[in-house]
Design a protein around this motif. Sequence first.
Motif, PDB file in Angstrom:
ATOM      1  N   VAL A   1      11.096 -52.730  19.196  1.00 14.02           N
ATOM      2  CA  VAL A   1       9.718 -53.224  19.212  1.00 14.02           C
ATOM      3  C   VAL A   1       8.947 -52.727  20.432  1.00 14.02           C
ATOM      4  O   VAL A   1       7.829 -52.206  20.314  1.00 14.02           O
ATOM      5  CB  VAL A   1       9.693 -54.771  19.153  1.00 14.02           C
ATOM      6  N   GLN A   2       9.525 -52.867  21.621  1.00 20.63           N
ATOM      7  CA  GLN A   2       8.823 -52.468  22.842  1.00 20.63           C
ATOM      8  C   GLN A   2       8.640 -50.957  22.917  1.00 20.63           C
ATOM      9  O   GLN A   2       7.586 -50.470  23.352  1.00 20.63           O
ATOM     10  CB  GLN A   2       9.571 -52.979  24.074  1.00 20.63           C
ATOM     11  N   ILE A   3       9.654 -50.225  22.499  1.00 16.63           N
ATOM     12  CA  ILE A   3       9.556 -48.762  22.509  1.00 16.63           C
ATOM     13  C   ILE A   3       8.462 -48.299  21.547  1.00 16.63           C
ATOM     14  O   ILE A   3       7.622 -47.467  21.897  1.00 16.63           O
ATOM     15  CB  ILE A   3      10.915 -48.121  22.158  1.00 16.63           C
ATOM     16  N   ARG A   4       8.439 -48.861  20.354  1.00 16.44           N
ATOM     17  CA  ARG A   4       7.410 -48.471  19.378  1.00 16.44           C
ATOM     18  C   ARG A   4       6.012 -48.861  19.848  1.00 16.44           C
ATOM     19  O   ARG A   4       5.056 -48.130  19.626  1.00 16.44           O
ATOM     20  CB  ARG A   4       7.733 -49.067  18.011  1.00 16.44           C
ATOM     21  N   ALA A   5       5.897 -50.008  20.502  1.00 19.15           N
ATOM     22  CA  ALA A   5       4.593 -50.421  21.028  1.00 19.15           C
ATOM     23  C   ALA A   5       4.122 -49.443  22.109  1.00 19.15           C
ATOM     24  O   ALA A   5       2.941 -49.056  22.136  1.00 19.15           O
ATOM     25  CB  ALA A   5       4.671 -51.845  21.582  1.00 19.15           C
ATOM     26  N   ALA A   6       5.037 -49.021  22.988  1.00 24.34           N
ATOM     27  CA  ALA A   6       4.681 -48.046  24.033  1.00 24.34           C
ATOM     28  C   ALA A   6       4.282 -46.710  23.418  1.00 24.34           C
ATOM     29  O   ALA A   6       3.319 -46.066  23.865  1.00 24.34           O
ATOM     30  CB  ALA A   6       5.851 -47.866  25.005  1.00 24.34           C
ATOM     31  N   LEU A   7       5.014 -46.281  22.393  1.00 26.21           N
ATOM     32  CA  LEU A   7       4.676 -45.033  21.704  1.00 26.21           C
ATOM     33  C   LEU A   7       3.308 -45.130  21.038  1.00 26.21           C
ATOM     34  O   LEU A   7       2.495 -44.205  21.114  1.00 26.21           O
ATOM     35  CB  LEU A   7       5.742 -44.703  20.650  1.00 26.21           C
ATOM     36  N   GLN A   8       3.061 -46.258  20.383  1.00 26.24           N
ATOM     37  CA  GLN A   8       1.775 -46.446  19.706  1.00 26.24           C
ATOM     38  C   GLN A   8       0.630 -46.357  20.705  1.00 26.24           C
ATOM     39  O   GLN A   8      -0.385 -45.707  20.458  1.00 26.24           O
ATOM     40  CB  GLN A   8       1.773 -47.801  18.979  1.00 26.24           C
ATOM     41  N   ARG A   9       0.803 -46.988  21.876  1.00 26.36           N
ATOM     42  CA  ARG A   9      -0.236 -46.924  22.916  1.00 26.36           C
ATOM     43  C   ARG A   9      -0.438 -45.489  23.393  1.00 26.36           C
ATOM     44  O   ARG A   9      -1.577 -45.034  23.587  1.00 26.36           O
ATOM     45  CB  ARG A   9       0.139 -47.815  24.110  1.00 26.36           C
ATOM     46  N   SER A  10       0.665 -44.760  23.565  1.00 25.24           N
ATOM     47  CA  SER A  10       0.565 -43.373  24.044  1.00 25.24           C
ATOM     48  C   SER A  10      -0.156 -42.483  23.040  1.00 25.24           C
ATOM     49  O   SER A  10      -1.052 -41.720  23.409  1.00 25.24           O
ATOM     50  CB  SER A  10       1.959 -42.814  24.331  1.00 25.24           C
ATOM     51  N   PHE A  11       0.236 -42.583  21.774  1.00 24.88           N
ATOM     52  CA  PHE A  11      -0.429 -41.766  20.757  1.00 24.88           C
ATOM     53  C   PHE A  11      -1.909 -42.144  20.628  1.00 24.88           C
ATOM     54  O   PHE A  11      -2.775 -41.279  20.478  1.00 24.88           O
ATOM     55  CB  PHE A  11       0.265 -41.910  19.405  1.00 24.88           C
ATOM     56  N   ALA A  12      -2.212 -43.441  20.717  1.00 26.40           N
ATOM     57  CA  ALA A  12      -3.612 -43.886  20.634  1.00 26.40           C
ATOM     58  C   ALA A  12      -4.429 -43.343  21.801  1.00 26.40           C
ATOM     59  O   ALA A  12      -5.578 -42.919  21.627  1.00 26.40           O
ATOM     60  CB  ALA A  12      -3.669 -45.412  20.603  1.00 26.40           C
ATOM     61  N   THR A  13      -3.822 -43.310  22.994  1.00 22.85           N
ATOM     62  CA  THR A  13      -4.509 -42.788  24.180  1.00 22.85           C
ATOM     63  C   THR A  13      -4.829 -41.302  24.013  1.00 22.85           C
ATOM     64  O   THR A  13      -5.924 -40.849  24.345  1.00 22.85           O
ATOM     65  CB  THR A  13      -3.636 -43.007  25.434  1.00 22.85           C
ATOM     66  N   VAL A  14      -3.875 -40.555  23.488  1.00 18.96           N
ATOM     67  CA  VAL A  14      -4.079 -39.119  23.267  1.00 18.96           C
ATOM     68  C   VAL A  14      -5.199 -38.905  22.249  1.00 18.96           C
ATOM     69  O   VAL A  14      -6.117 -38.104  22.460  1.00 18.96           O
ATOM     70  CB  VAL A  14      -2.774 -38.438  22.792  1.00 18.96           C
ATOM     71  N   ARG A  15      -5.139 -39.635  21.138  1.00 19.62           N
ATOM     72  CA  ARG A  15      -6.178 -39.476  20.100  1.00 19.62           C
ATOM     73  C   ARG A  15      -7.555 -39.830  20.642  1.00 19.62           C
ATOM     74  O   ARG A  15      -8.542 -39.138  20.361  1.00 19.62           O
ATOM     75  CB  ARG A  15      -5.848 -40.338  18.873  1.00 19.62           C
ATOM     76  N   LEU A  16      -7.634 -40.894  21.430  1.00 17.76           N
ATOM     77  CA  LEU A  16      -8.916 -41.317  21.993  1.00 17.76           C
ATOM     78  C   LEU A  16      -9.477 -40.257  22.940  1.00 17.76           C
ATOM     79  O   LEU A  16     -10.669 -39.936  22.900  1.00 17.76           O
ATOM     80  CB  LEU A  16      -8.756 -42.653  22.721  1.00 17.76           C
ATOM     81  N   ALA A  17      -8.621 -39.699  23.789  1.00 16.74           N
ATOM     82  CA  ALA A  17      -9.074 -38.658  24.727  1.00 16.74           C
ATOM     83  C   ALA A  17      -9.614 -37.447  23.969  1.00 16.74           C
ATOM     84  O   ALA A  17     -10.667 -36.898  24.325  1.00 16.74           O
ATOM     85  CB  ALA A  17      -7.927 -38.242  25.642  1.00 16.74           C
ATOM     86  N   LEU A  18      -8.909 -37.035  22.924  1.00 18.96           N
ATOM     87  CA  LEU A  18      -9.362 -35.888  22.139  1.00 18.96           C
ATOM     88  C   LEU A  18     -10.659 -36.207  21.399  1.00 18.96           C
ATOM     89  O   LEU A  18     -11.579 -35.383  21.357  1.00 18.96           O
ATOM     90  CB  LEU A  18      -8.280 -35.485  21.132  1.00 18.96           C
ATOM     91  N   SER A  19     -10.738 -37.390  20.821  1.00 22.00           N
ATOM     92  CA  SER A  19     -11.939 -37.779  20.086  1.00 22.00           C
ATOM     93  C   SER A  19     -13.167 -37.773  20.985  1.00 22.00           C
ATOM     94  O   SER A  19     -14.229 -37.282  20.604  1.00 22.00           O
ATOM     95  CB  SER A  19     -11.737 -39.174  19.473  1.00 22.00           C
TER      96      SER A  19
END
Length: 196
Positions: A117-135
Motif C-alpha cells: 500500500v505505501q509503496i504504491r501510494a509513493a509511486l502514484q504520487r511520483s507519477f502524478a508529479t511527473v505528469r503535472l510537471a509535463l502538463s
Amino acid sequence: MKKITTRDKLIQAMADALQRKGLHGVGLNELLEMAGAPKGSLYHHFPGGKSELAVAAIEHISQRIDSLFSRLFTEQADPLQALHSWLQGALQQLENSQFERGCPLATIALESGPEDVQIRAALQRSFATVRLALSRQLQGIGYPDEQADNLAALFVALYEGGLLQARVAGSSEPLKRAATALFNLTREQLPRGAQA
C-alpha cells in the motif's frame, strides 16, 4: 555542502538497486554493502524495513526527476525539445548500462502487489508529479489544459513502456520509434499560435 548521512547512503543504494534489480532482486546485506553501512543501521533509520526504505527511495527519485525537469525546461525554450532531451538522457543511461538500468519507478511498480500500500501510494504520487510537471510545460506553450494533461500522460506511458521494451530487447529502437511518432503527433496537434 551537506554531509551525506548513513540514511542518505541507504536511500541512494536502494534507489540504485530499484533501477537495476527491482525491490525483490536485492537483499538487505547487499543494500548495506552498497551503502557502506553497518548492520542494524537499516532498521535504526527505517524501522519499517525494506518497504519503508523503498518508499524513501521512491521519494528521492521523484525529487531527482523534479530537479531534472526544472533544469531541462529552464535550459530549453521549447518544452518539446526539453522532453526530447529527457528521453535521450534515459536512452543514453540505458545503453551505457548494457540495458540494465531502466526506470526505477516502473521496475518497482511492476513487482508491487496490493499488499504494498505505501509503496504504491509513493509511486502514484511520483507519477502524478511527473505528469503535472509535463502538463504545465505543455500548457505554457498553448495547449489547452485537458489536452496538455492527456499528452503528459501519454509521454509518461511512452517513456515507461518504451524503456521497458528497450531494456528487454537490448536495443534502444523501441523507445526511439515510439518517441519519434509521439513527437510528430504532438507537433501536428500544436494549437494555432502556440510558441513551439
